[in-house]
Design a protein around this motif. Structure first.
Motif, PDB file in Angstrom:
ATOM      1  N   GLY A 225       0.800  -1.226   0.000  1.00 16.05           N
ATOM      2  CA  GLY A 225       0.000   0.000   0.000  1.00 16.05           C
ATOM      3  C   GLY A 225       0.825   1.266   0.000  1.00 16.05           C
ATOM      4  O   GLY A 225       0.267   2.372   0.087  1.00 16.05           O
ATOM      5  N   ASN A 226       2.160   1.139  -0.085  1.00 16.79           N
ATOM      6  CA  ASN A 226       3.017   2.315  -0.041  1.00 16.79           C
ATOM      7  C   ASN A 226       2.879   3.136  -1.333  1.00 16.79           C
ATOM      8  O   ASN A 226       3.039   2.623  -2.434  1.00 16.79           O
ATOM      9  N   VAL A 227       2.570   4.407  -1.170  1.00 14.74           N
ATOM     10  CA  VAL A 227       2.309   5.281  -2.310  1.00 14.74           C
ATOM     11  C   VAL A 227       3.536   5.418  -3.207  1.00 14.74           C
ATOM     12  O   VAL A 227       3.437   5.353  -4.436  1.00 14.74           O
TER      13      VAL A 227
ATOM     14  N   SER B  94       4.093   2.239  -5.183  1.00 10.87           N
ATOM     15  CA  SER B  94       3.050   2.086  -6.213  1.00 10.87           C
ATOM     16  C   SER B  94       3.320   2.990  -7.405  1.00 10.87           C
ATOM     17  O   SER B  94       3.224   2.562  -8.563  1.00 10.87           O
TER      18      SER B  94
ATOM     19  N   ASP C 123      -4.994   0.545 -10.046  1.00 10.76           N
ATOM     20  CA  ASP C 123      -6.318   0.169  -9.535  1.00 10.76           C
ATOM     21  C   ASP C 123      -6.258  -0.311  -8.090  1.00 10.76           C
ATOM     22  O   ASP C 123      -7.218  -0.136  -7.322  1.00 10.76           O
ATOM     23  N   GLU C 124      -5.132  -0.930  -7.700  1.00  8.75           N
ATOM     24  CA  GLU C 124      -4.983  -1.475  -6.350  1.00  8.75           C
ATOM     25  C   GLU C 124      -4.533  -0.434  -5.324  1.00  8.75           C
ATOM     26  O   GLU C 124      -4.471  -0.731  -4.130  1.00  8.75           O
ATOM     27  N   MET C 125      -4.190   0.758  -5.778  1.00 12.54           N
ATOM     28  CA  MET C 125      -3.743   1.794  -4.829  1.00 12.54           C
ATOM     29  C   MET C 125      -4.885   2.162  -3.882  1.00 12.54           C
ATOM     30  O   MET C 125      -5.965   2.544  -4.343  1.00 12.54           O
ATOM     31  N   PRO C 126      -4.650   2.067  -2.558  1.00 14.29           N
ATOM     32  CA  PRO C 126      -5.717   2.421  -1.623  1.00 14.29           C
ATOM     33  C   PRO C 126      -6.081   3.892  -1.679  1.00 14.29           C
ATOM     34  O   PRO C 126      -7.230   4.280  -1.479  1.00 14.29           O
ATOM     35  N   GLU C 127      -5.083   4.712  -1.943  1.00 10.44           N
ATOM     36  CA  GLU C 127      -5.316   6.158  -2.088  1.00 10.44           C
ATOM     37  C   GLU C 127      -4.601   6.631  -3.361  1.00 10.44           C
ATOM     38  O   GLU C 127      -3.383   6.548  -3.474  1.00 10.44           O
ATOM     39  N   LYS C 128      -5.375   7.081  -4.310  1.00 11.14           N
ATOM     40  CA  LYS C 128      -4.805   7.502  -5.589  1.00 11.14           C
ATOM     41  C   LYS C 128      -4.375   8.967  -5.503  1.00 11.14           C
ATOM     42  O   LYS C 128      -5.211   9.864  -5.512  1.00 11.14           O
ATOM     43  N   THR C 129      -3.071   9.166  -5.442  1.00 10.16           N
ATOM     44  CA  THR C 129      -2.521  10.508  -5.286  1.00 10.16           C
ATOM     45  C   THR C 129      -2.329  11.188  -6.640  1.00 10.16           C
ATOM     46  O   THR C 129      -2.474  10.562  -7.694  1.00 10.16           O
TER      47      THR C 129
END
Length: 628
Positions: free
Chosen positions: A189-191, A194, A215-221
């Motif tokens: 989950g590390n931005v 990713s 798509d799997e990124m928990p938070e799309k920065t």
């Protein structure tokens, strides 16, 4: 005698008392990023040599060196440490290593790293990161494996850096191994990881894997969105990139100047002025109206698609301009056949103190070539090494060959190739071959073509230019020989395709195609146009084979893809609309003549970018000067 000793002792004591105050002043100046002033005070420490300098002061000076990117400053600070007997602890050793890395002194950094009595994970990460930043990806992997053997551990930042190394090598296998390892260590989950993975998979050609990571990124920065959009753009998936941009906008994620820069470049590929205008408006609305990168992208876009005045307006409003900004506008004027203005802009650039690079000279020499400014072109070419210390490259020689070719000086062009200070390149021979096609010089054209065959035997366009020369001169036996060579090599001329953007929708046309919407209206419009331009001297060039396309199209010259696209555009747009076309092939002589006359009878301006160059048709003329 004792009194003199006491006075001397007092003077030394006074100097040492001043030391904390001087060091504190240096630290404060660095804190406020007044690095140059901090170094001016540091000169006192260097010249006196009696001051005691603390870790904090050296730490501040390290920051000053990094801030200024000063190699000389690095050497001064490090020498002072040695001469002053300073013994750094682990923290300060890492800081000095960082100083070398950030200032690009990788040889010194590696020497310091190898000599460090103790190295922790921070030390390893710094040297590996420096190697990746400097492009030494193989050595970065080698050190990473040594570090892994020693510590059996690595942080998320280390994985992100090594994934960048895999991207630099364009090797997906080590990238996938790093991806797997990062997941096992709980960094899924590390931005940063990713975003690095999206970039790596994109550069390695695995856009589907890049999309999966996104798509799997928990938070799309913002960086995540930018990475996937850039990935699609990199591989030519312009529509997908544009769709992702609109998804990003609708998601509410903050856009930055990089977002808009990518999208403007995508619009340039799609020839979509409307989408570009929206991106321009968004750029201003989000507070990036003065951003140098995004505005340079806009200058480039408007220049490429017939909006040279808009490009100039954006350029003039930029508070700061870099060499790329100047290059984009100079090239734009050149593409529009406005060579004199391109040269004037180049001279203004020099007057304002901007240092030109090899791209600048390519842009201004091309402008001189397109506009037939022979004397001016030669003066600029000769000034490159004489006045600007820029060594002419093959691309610059190709411009001069084209300049000579336009004037019909083919022997001089050939002499320039022969006397070049390096082996002739494909582009140089191609420039001569184009000149031979226009000037109908069979002997020299055949020589140029044979040279190109040896360098790029699998490139179709190289054969087709010679094929055109033979066909135009009625040398059907020689033309048949070229076609036979193509068949032996398994090269096939593909159907020509032209794209036009109408109301934000892209429409494609194949030569002689029957499956278009409004088929009946389009073919009727083409017939009407041909009747009208025939009154202005148009004669169908049926005897000429098309460049870069299927020979079956010879019999359907009236319905080439560009004519169908233009007819569709005229039917479906208001009379004042400029038509924007993109072609998969080099426009043929017949269509080039026809489009010039169509602008006369319709009063329209038509912008066309083919496989060769930019064409701006207006009032019966083309910006290429009938040389392409």
């Amino acid at each position: 005698m004792n009194t003199e000793k006491e006075e001397t002792h007092l003077e030394v004591a006074e100097v040492r008392v001043l030391s904390p105050g001087l060091c504190t002043q240096i630290e404060k100046l660095v804190l406020y990023r007044r690095y140059q002033e901090a170094f001016e005070l540091f000169e006192i420490l260097e010249s006196e040599g009696d001051y005691e300098v603390s870790d904090n002061t050296y730490d501040a000076l390290v920051n000053a060196c990094i801030g200024l990117k000063s190699v000389r400053g690095v050497k001064r600070v490090f020498n002072h440490m040695i001469n002053n007997g300073f013994e750094p602890d682990q923290y300060m050793s890492n800081r000095v290593l960082l100083m070398y890395v950030k200032c690009g002194m990788m040889i010194d950094a590696r020497k310091l790293f190898d000599e460090m009595p103790q190295r922790n994970l921070v030390s390893w990460n710094m040297i590996i990161g420096g190697l990746v930043d400097s492009g030494d990806y193989i050595e970065a992997f080698r050190l990473f494996l040594i570090m892994w053997d020693e510590f059996s551990d690595a942080g998320s930042r280390t994985f992100a850096v090594m994934i960048r190394a895999a991207a630099g090598l364009e090797l997906v296998f080590p990238g996938k191994q790093l991806h797997s390892c990062a997941l096992k260590m709980g960094f899924g989950g590390n931005v940063f990881i990713s975003c690095a993975l999206i970039d790596m998979y994109s550069k390695c050609g695995s856009i589907e894997d890049a999309q999966h990571v996104f798509d799997e990124m928990p938070e799309k920065t913002t960086v995540g969105w930018n990475s996937i959009i850039a990935g699609y753009a990199l591989h030519g998936y312009s529509k997908e990139a544009l769709n992702m941009y609109y998804e990003m906008r609708d998601s509410g994620v903050k856009m930055d100047h990089f977002t808009f820069s990518i999208i403007v470049r995508v619009c340039a590929r799609l020839a979509s002025v409307e989408h570009a205008k929206q991106a321009h408006a968004g750029l201003v609305r989000h507070g990036f109206g003065l951003d140098i990168v995004a505005n340079t992208a806009l200058v480039d876009f408007y220049s490429k698609w017939g909006r040279i005045e808009d490009a100039r307006n954006v350029f003039e409003k930029m508070p700061q301009k870099n060499v790329i900004s100047w290059n984009a506008l100079i090239a734009g004027y050149g593409n529009h056949g406005r060579g004199i203005e391109a040269v004037e802009l180049f001279e203004r650039m020099l007057h304002e103190g901007m240092v030109p690079n090899h791209v600048t000279f390519l842009a201004v020499l091309s402008a001189c070539s397109y506009s037939g400014l022979s004397d001016c072109g030669w003066e600029i070419f000769e000034s490159m090494s004489r006045d600007h210390k820029v060594k002419p490259r093959a691309m610059h020689y190709a411009c001069m060959i084209e300049l000579l070719g336009r004037e019909g000086l083919l022997d001089e062009a050939f002499a320039l190739i022969r006397d070049a200070p390096f082996p002739p390149t494909v582009n140089m021979w191609a420039a001569l071959l184009t000149a031979c096609r226009v000037q109908k010089n069979l002997v020299l054209g055949k020589l140029a073509a044979e040279k190109i065959y040896g360098m790029e035997p699998e490139k179709l366009g190289n054969y087709v230019v010679l094929l055109n020369i033979y066909n135009k001169n009625g040398m059907m036996k020689e033309a048949a020989g070229v076609v036979q060579t193509l068949r032996k090599r398994g090269l096939r001329m593909l159907p020509a395709c032209t794209w036009i953007d109408i109301k934000k929708q892209t429409h494609s046309f194949l030569s002689g195609g029957k499956n278009q919407v409004q088929k009946k209206e389009i073919y009727q419009k083409v017939d009407n146009l041909m009747d009208e331009i025939s009154k202005h001297g148009y004669v169908s060039g049926e005897k000429f084979l098309l460049p870069d396309v299927d020979e079956q199209e010879q019999g359907m010259v009236l319905y080439h893809s560009e004519k169908l696209a233009i007819a569709f555009g005229l039917i479906n747009t208001p009379p004042s609309t400029v038509l924007q076309l993109v072609q998969s092939h080099r426009i043929c002589d017949d269509c080039h003549n026809a489009v010039k006359l169509i602008t006369t009878v319709s009063g329209r301006e038509i912008i066309l970018r083919d496989a060769s160059r930019f064409h701006r048709f207006k009032d019966g003329k083309c910006s290429c000067g009938d040389y392409w």
